[in-house]
Design a protein around this motif. Structure first.
Motif, short mmCIF file in Angstrom:
data_model
loop_
_atom_site.label_atom_id
_atom_site.label_comp_id
_atom_site.label_asym_id
_atom_site.label_seq_id
_atom_site.Cartn_x
_atom_site.Cartn_y
_atom_site.Cartn_z
N GLU B 156 -8.12 8.76 4.67
CA GLU B 156 -6.94 9.53 5.09
C GLU B 156 -5.86 8.60 5.64
O GLU B 156 -4.69 8.73 5.31
N GLN B 157 -6.31 7.67 6.48
CA GLN B 157 -5.34 6.71 7.06
C GLN B 157 -4.66 5.91 5.95
O GLN B 157 -3.46 5.63 6.03
N ALA B 158 -5.42 5.52 4.95
CA ALA B 158 -4.87 4.71 3.86
C ALA B 158 -3.81 5.49 3.09
O ALA B 158 -2.72 4.98 2.80
N VAL B 159 -4.13 6.76 2.78
CA VAL B 159 -3.16 7.59 2.07
C VAL B 159 -1.89 7.74 2.90
O VAL B 159 -0.76 7.60 2.40
N GLU B 160 -2.10 7.93 4.20
CA GLU B 160 -0.96 8.10 5.11
C GLU B 160 -0.08 6.84 5.10
O GLU B 160 1.14 6.90 5.04
N MET B 167 5.27 4.88 -1.30
CA MET B 167 4.64 4.97 -2.62
C MET B 167 4.85 6.39 -3.12
O MET B 167 4.70 7.35 -2.34
N PRO B 168 5.19 6.54 -4.39
CA PRO B 168 5.62 7.85 -4.87
C PRO B 168 4.52 8.91 -4.84
O PRO B 168 4.79 10.07 -4.59
N ASN B 169 3.28 8.50 -5.06
CA ASN B 169 2.21 9.49 -5.14
C ASN B 169 0.95 8.90 -4.49
O ASN B 169 0.03 8.46 -5.18
N PRO B 170 0.92 8.88 -3.14
CA PRO B 170 -0.14 8.14 -2.43
C PRO B 170 -1.54 8.54 -2.85
O PRO B 170 -2.41 7.68 -3.02
N ALA B 171 -1.80 9.83 -3.05
CA ALA B 171 -3.16 10.27 -3.37
C ALA B 171 -3.62 9.66 -4.70
O ALA B 171 -4.80 9.40 -4.89
N ARG B 172 -2.68 9.45 -5.61
CA ARG B 172 -3.06 8.86 -6.87
C ARG B 172 -3.00 7.33 -6.80
O ARG B 172 -3.87 6.63 -7.30
N ASN B 173 -1.95 6.82 -6.14
CA ASN B 173 -1.79 5.37 -6.05
C ASN B 173 -3.00 4.69 -5.43
O ASN B 173 -3.32 3.54 -5.75
N ILE B 174 -3.68 5.41 -4.56
CA ILE B 174 -4.80 4.78 -3.85
C ILE B 174 -5.93 4.42 -4.81
O ILE B 174 -6.73 3.52 -4.56
N GLU B 175 -5.97 5.10 -5.95
CA GLU B 175 -7.02 4.82 -6.94
C GLU B 175 -6.59 3.74 -7.93
O GLU B 175 -7.33 3.41 -8.85
N GLU B 176 -5.37 3.22 -7.78
CA GLU B 176 -4.87 2.29 -8.80
C GLU B 176 -5.18 0.84 -8.46
O GLU B 176 -5.44 0.48 -7.33
N TYR B 177 -5.13 0.02 -9.51
CA TYR B 177 -5.28 -1.42 -9.35
C TYR B 177 -3.88 -2.03 -9.30
O TYR B 177 -2.95 -1.52 -9.90
N THR B 178 -3.79 -3.20 -8.63
CA THR B 178 -2.45 -3.77 -8.44
C THR B 178 -1.77 -4.13 -9.75
O THR B 178 -0.56 -4.07 -9.85
N PHE B 179 -2.58 -4.54 -10.75
CA PHE B 179 -1.91 -4.97 -11.99
C PHE B 179 -1.25 -3.81 -12.72
O PHE B 179 -0.46 -4.00 -13.62
N ASN B 180 -1.61 -2.58 -12.33
CA ASN B 180 -0.95 -1.43 -12.94
C ASN B 180 0.41 -1.13 -12.30
O ASN B 180 1.15 -0.30 -12.80
N GLN B 187 4.80 -4.79 -3.79
CA GLN B 187 5.31 -5.18 -2.48
C GLN B 187 4.99 -4.11 -1.45
O GLN B 187 4.55 -4.39 -0.34
N ARG B 188 5.21 -2.86 -1.84
CA ARG B 188 4.96 -1.76 -0.91
C ARG B 188 3.47 -1.66 -0.58
O ARG B 188 3.08 -1.46 0.57
N ALA B 189 2.64 -1.82 -1.61
CA ALA B 189 1.20 -1.74 -1.38
C ALA B 189 0.77 -2.86 -0.43
O ALA B 189 -0.07 -2.65 0.45
N MET B 190 1.38 -4.04 -0.60
CA MET B 190 1.03 -5.15 0.28
C MET B 190 1.41 -4.85 1.72
O MET B 190 0.65 -5.13 2.65
N VAL B 191 2.59 -4.25 1.90
CA VAL B 191 3.00 -3.88 3.26
C VAL B 191 2.02 -2.85 3.82
O VAL B 191 1.59 -2.95 4.98
N ALA B 192 1.62 -1.89 2.99
CA ALA B 192 0.67 -0.88 3.45
C ALA B 192 -0.63 -1.52 3.88
O ALA B 192 -1.20 -1.19 4.93
#
Lengths: 362, 353, 383
Positions: B156-160, B167-180, B187-192
């Motif tokens: 939950e904290q990660a999605v938040e 990130m445009p769609n956190p619930a989905r982005n959390i399942e993604e790999y960086t190369f996608n 950059q945003r994922a790195m900040v997160a």
């Protein structure tokens, strides 16, 4: 040499005219290298490079500015289009149609400076060899003594000590190496120099030295520059005219001051707004932050390629590709933009912000 | 421009941070040297600065000035041939003050602090992520290393956090790999990732150098927003004075491992005192209407193996005082409230004689 | 202040540092040499290799005996102890040995060698001994060292199963074992540069075919491949012909890795701006290859080659050891080790394993030199 047609095709002052330049890269996949798509790196680019001026090609990575410059000097062969080159009153020649031997001659007059001064100088050659190489290849060196003299002169021209000509590049800093690269570019007394991000890899204090050096050399030798860069402040300082590129196309082209103070394309406006300014007073200015990323030239959106990020986009922008049309009025110098609403939008340039007068009062 | 007045006003109440608060991080006379076959490089040679909770400090300078080595010293992630040979890095971990320079680089104290109390973001976001794990896995893991929470809570904290960094769609982005992800999203994922444990201090090492100007604008906006949101302190390390001016409250200018000037951004940018700072500012082309000439600093940055004696800048300085500057390092001299310069033009010559 | 002035101001400050000045005008090879010299282990290893090769070149002179002359009475005699103190306890400036007295164990009938302390046979430098023809040219009977009595035999590292001097045979074995690596690598080098260069320069279909061939060759396990090929060699070939056949067999796989390196460097270098700049300068293909591409990876290739030599040496040793490489009467370290196959030997005559020591030392030395060269080979990586 090949003649490309009547004089009418080129503007009077133009030394290079780019006409309908296209460069596509096939996207291949698999063992048999089947083509599955195409990257439209440069798509129908037209502009004139006038004798003695500095024209900047500016844009973000992948916008096609570097590919355009490579297609001009034929380091990459364009897919289609013409690159007309003319010296003095001679008939224009089309570089894209030239054979190797003809190109070798033409490239004496069009030279290139690269971005990375660490990669562009052969570490295994001395300055004398590096700068003298073009002279040797074109058999303009004469005796070894004459070559040394000529190289010494070139080193003085770029403000390096001629006594260092027996040194290797590793003895020099980034800024000095870029001076060496400039000396090599100038060794054949060219008319046109293409500077491909020539100062982007340098520290600011050194970058300023090189910018000023390029200007001095231009005045001294009557050079014409095609200045490829992504830094808007640098371009503003160096260029007489600016062409802004986005997704393989020129979206706006005009005189520098006019384009910066009175941009007519929303992308130009956003670029200007996003450029960081070394003045803390402008910290809280309202900044246009474009959403999303640069369009993928392998998969361009329909209509205006900029429309997904444009805050003024309307239905028409999603359907119709805008033409690059004159927006500068009849009297003034040419200023063209490729936006359906170029004449209607009120866009902010560098003087448009509210912080300027405020700062004067403070 | 009655800049002096504004300067004083701002100095008494800095725009960011709490003036009265104790420093969160206090670096004292830090010396980090690199040992190689060719010799010793004094990459950082006696640097001191403080950063208060919630403050944004900029460290600026050209390549070779030691700004990145300073940040690597704080987190003790120096390359193998780099060593802290002197000084203190005092970090207030809430209960007491720890000297990071005295701890084991791989010891428990630093492992606890790294990622939890002090986080870092880099120029290349891909280096922060493993390509074989999803973004979510890595953020969740980081959270669970430092906090005693269940997997679900961490998720939950990660999605938040992904939502906060835009990130445009956190619930989905959390399942993604960086190369996608595209560059900006990485950059945003790195900040997160770096902010997932709500660090007190975020060190950003040239995070906008390799990106395009529109992405850079996004990144700066993100850092500004998230700092206002979470209130952590930020050390912004960059060569781009534009970025410094846009983001930071105070700035330290470095040259060849030495601090040459520090103060509020307003003081340093509007009333630069050190000839190097003045030269740097004069070297930058401005985004202003009309012709503004630029004046480069002459000469070249000396080789790190052949450092000048005395003031490191004297070989390029337009105000070089023969017989003084090459003798000894100039001491830091106050030229205004919270504004210090190390230059003999402003004092320190008495001690020399 | 101009840049030149500033630069000179800086330079005068550093002018005392003559070393710095030298670096500025140092060519690639000078930089490589300086860097290599800083790698102490590599320098020592290089010295060891130089000594080994000198010994191999002057084998007839360095070895105290003829490698084929045997002394039945000394079959499997152990190494001598070289002494300075005589039986009376006096110090002798000139080292000496006691000759062996052979007796038979009354129970096992095994030979037992006992030193005869009544006789002292002094060692000497440049002594006369077996006659030889150095490189088949210079006739002589002077040896670097040996016993002053030409009839007596110095057993420095023991004697082999038929009473030939092991040290002598190791010295002669170095000749084949050490050169087979060089010749093999030279061959790999030639094939590797040729095919790697073609692959990298032409690209396209040629590249694809060559790459597939390389992959196929590399997919085969080395030792069985060599074994299969050596079985095909007629056993009645003269030594020299077998030698070259073995070299070719060893190179079948060796060249592939070099070809890959060459191809990779070719591709990488073609992307370098200075090569692009040379093309725009109008430099022709040959000029670009010989002035820009080759010099840029020559040093690196040489380092790689040095690291490839040990593989060749080991290959020869392994093939000869299992009897598929060189055969007696040829002498190589592998052939010598063949004698040490029996477990009895290990127990009773462990000195027959000494050639292994020389194999190990030379391979380690090559590896260290290769490491040093590799580190030094690109002096421009970290400035």
């Amino acid at each position: 040499m090949r003649e490309a047609g009547g004089r009418a095709q080129m503007e009077d002052r133009a030394i290079i005219s780019v006409r309908n330049l296209v460069k596509h890269f096939p996207i291949e996949t698999g063992f048999l290298r089947r083509q599955v798509g195409v990257v439209k790196a440069v798509e129908d680019v037209n502009f004139d490079l006038n004798e003695g001026e500095t024209l900047a090609l500016v844009g973000e990575s992948g916008c096609g500015k570097t590919t355009t410059s490579h297609c001009i000097i034929q380091a990459q062969r364009p897919t289609s289009g013409r690159v007309l080159f003319r010296i003095g009153d001679a008939a224009p020649m089309d570089l894209t149609q030239m054979e190797k031997a003809e190109l070798k001659e033409a490239r004496r007059n069009i030279r290139m400076i690269y971005q990375d001064p660490y990669s562009s100088l052969n570490p295994r050659m001395t300055l004398l060899q590096i700068i003298g190489e073009p002279l040797v290849i074109h058999k303009m060196a004469g005796s070894q003594e004459a070559l040394r003299e000529k190289v010494a002169e070139l080193l003085r021209l770029v403000r390096l000590d001629p006594s260092t000509m027996n040194r290797y590049p590793h003895a020099f800093s980034g800024g000095q190496r870029q001076r060496i690269a400039i000396a090599r570019a100038l060794s054949l007394s060219p008319k046109v120099v293409i500077a491909d991000e020539a100062v982007s890899a340098l520290d600011v204090s050194v970058q300023a030295q090189i910018l000023n050096l390029l200007k001095e050399l231009q005045n001294q030798l009557g050079l014409t520059y095609l200045f490829v860069a992504h830094n808007l402040a640098v371009v503003k300082y160096e260029a007489d005219r600016v062409a802004v590129m986005y997704a393989g196309k020129i979206v706006e082209i005009g005189e520098t001051e006019e384009l910066y103070t009175n941009p007519r394309h929303p992308y130009t406006e956003a670029l200007i707004s996003a450029a960081p300014n070394p003045d803390p007073d402008t910290k809280n200015r309202a900044r246009i932050v474009l959403a999303g990323e640069v369009a993928d030239p392998g998969n361009l959106p329909p209509g205006c390629a900029f429309h997904p990020r444009c805050r003024y986009a309307e239905d028409r922008c999603r359907r119709e590709i805008p033409e690059l049309v004159e927006v500068g009025g009849e009297m003034g110098p040419s200023h063209r933009a490729a936006c359906h609403f170029a004449s209607e939008l009120e866009l902010a340039g560098i003087s448009g912000g509210a912080e300027e007068p405020e700062r004067e009062q403070a | 421009m009655t800049a002096a007045q504004t300067g004083e006003r701002e100095a008494t109440a800095p725009p960011g941070g709490d003036a009265a608060a104790d420093p969160l991080l206090s670096v004292r006379n830090l010396q980090t040297h690199f040992f190689s076959r060719e010799g010793v490089v004094k990459a950082v040679d006696g640097v001191s600065f403080d950063i208060k909770p919630g403050e944004i400090l900029g460290i600026a300078g050209e390549s070779g000035c030691g700004k990145s080595v300073t940040s690597q010293s704080i987190l003790r992630i120096l390359p193998r041939n780099g060593k802290i040979v002197g000084g203190e890095i005092l970090f207030d971990n809430g209960e007491s003050s720890v000297d990071l320079a005295a701890e084991e680089a791989d010891g428990r104290v630093l492992r606890d602090i790294r990622g939890k109390e002090i986080a870092m973001i880099f120029q290349e976001p891909m280096t922060s992520f493993s390509p074989v794990h999803t973004i979510g896995d890595q953020i969740i893991e980081t959270i669970r290393i430092h906090q005693d929470v269940s997997k679900e809570e961490a998720h939950e904290q990660a999605v938040e956090m992904l939502r906060r960094v835009g990130m445009p769609n956190p619930a989905r982005n959390i399942e993604e790999y960086t190369f996608n992800l595209s560059g900006g999203m990485r950059q945003r994922a790195m900040v997160a990732l770096s902010l997932s444990c709500r660090p007190k201090l975020l060190i950003a090492d040239e995070p906008t150098t390799a990106v395009d100007v529109t992405i850079q604008a996004q990144m700066l906006e993100l850092l500004r927003d998230i700092q206002a949101d979470l209130g952590m302190a930020i050390i912004m390390i960059t060569h781009d004075l534009g970025v410094i001016a846009e983001l930071t409250d105070r700035v330290m200018i470095m040259y060849l491992g030495k601090e040459v000037e520090h103060g509020t951004v307003e003081d340093v940018f509007h009333r630069p005192q050190h000839p190097y700072t003045r030269g740097l500012l004069a070297s930058i082309p401005k985004m202003e209407p009309g012709r503004v000439e630029i004046e480069p600093i002459e000469g070249v940055v000396p080789s790190p193996y052949a450092m000048p004696t005395g003031c490191k800048f004297h070989t390029r300085c337009p105000d070089y005082i023969a017989g003084v500057c090459e003798k000894q390092d100039p001491p830091l001299t106050a030229v205004g409230p919270g504004h210090e310069v190390s230059c003999y033009l402003y004092g320190g010559r008495e001690e020399l004689e | 202040m101009t840049e030149v002035e500033a630069a000179t101001r800086l330079e005068t400050a550093a002018a005392e540092e003559q070393a710095d000045q030298r670096v500025l005008v140092a060519s690639q090879w000078q930089l490589i040499r300086w860097r290599f010299l800083q790698h102490k282990l590599a320098v020592v290893s290089l010295a060891v290799l130089v000594i080994f090769y000198l010994v191999a070149i002057f084998a007839e002179f360095v070895a105290p005996y003829d490698p084929y002359i045997f002394r039945e009475d000394l079959t499997l005699a152990p190494p001598h102890t070289i002494r300075f103190i005589d039986p009376e306890g006096r110090f002798q400036l000139r080292p000496f040995v006691h000759p062996f007295e052979k007796t038979l164990d009354s129970v096992t009938y095994a030979a037992i060698f006992v030193e005869d302390e009544t006789v002292m046979q002094p060692l000497g430098l440049f002594v006369r001994g077996d006659e030889y023809k150095l490189w088949g040219l210079f006739e002589s009977d002077i040896h670097l060292f040996g016993l002053q009595d030409p009839e007596a035999r110095l057993s420095l590292l023991g004697q082999d199963t038929v009473g030939r001097d092991l040290f002598t045979r190791i010295v002669f074995g170095a000749r084949i074992s050490l050169t087979i690596g060089l010749v093999g690598v030279a061959m790999s080098f030639f094939l590797g540069i040729l095919f790697g260069g073609l692959s990298g320069y032409l690209g396209g279909t040629v590249d694809m075919v060559i790459q597939r061939v390389i992959e196929s060759l590399r997919a085969l396990p080395t030792l069985p491949l060599w074994m299969a090929l050596s079985i095909a060699l007629p056993s009645d070939w003269p030594v020299v012909r077998t030698y070259f056949a073995i070299v070719i067999i060893l190179s079948t796989v060796g060249w592939t890795s070099i070809a890959r390196v060459v191809r990779g460097r070719f591709f990488a270098l073609r992307e370098e701006d200075f090569v692009g700049a040379a093309e725009l300068d109008g430099a022709g293909n040959l000029r670009i290859i010989f002035r820009y591409l080759l010099p840029s990876f020559m040093s690196y290739i040489i380092a790689r080659l040095t690291l490839a030599i040990p593989q060749m040496i080991l290959g020869e040793t392994a093939l000869s050891f299992i009897g598929l490489g060189l055969q007696a009467p040829a002498i190589s370290w592998g052939v010598l080790l063949k004698d040490a196959q029996a477990i009895r030997v290990l127990a009773l005559s462990p000195w027959l394993l000494l050639p292994t020591l020389f194999v190990v030392v030379s391979i380690l030395a090559f590896n260290f030199v290769g490491d040093g060269l590799r580190d030094a080979s690109d002096p421009y990586t970290h400035v």
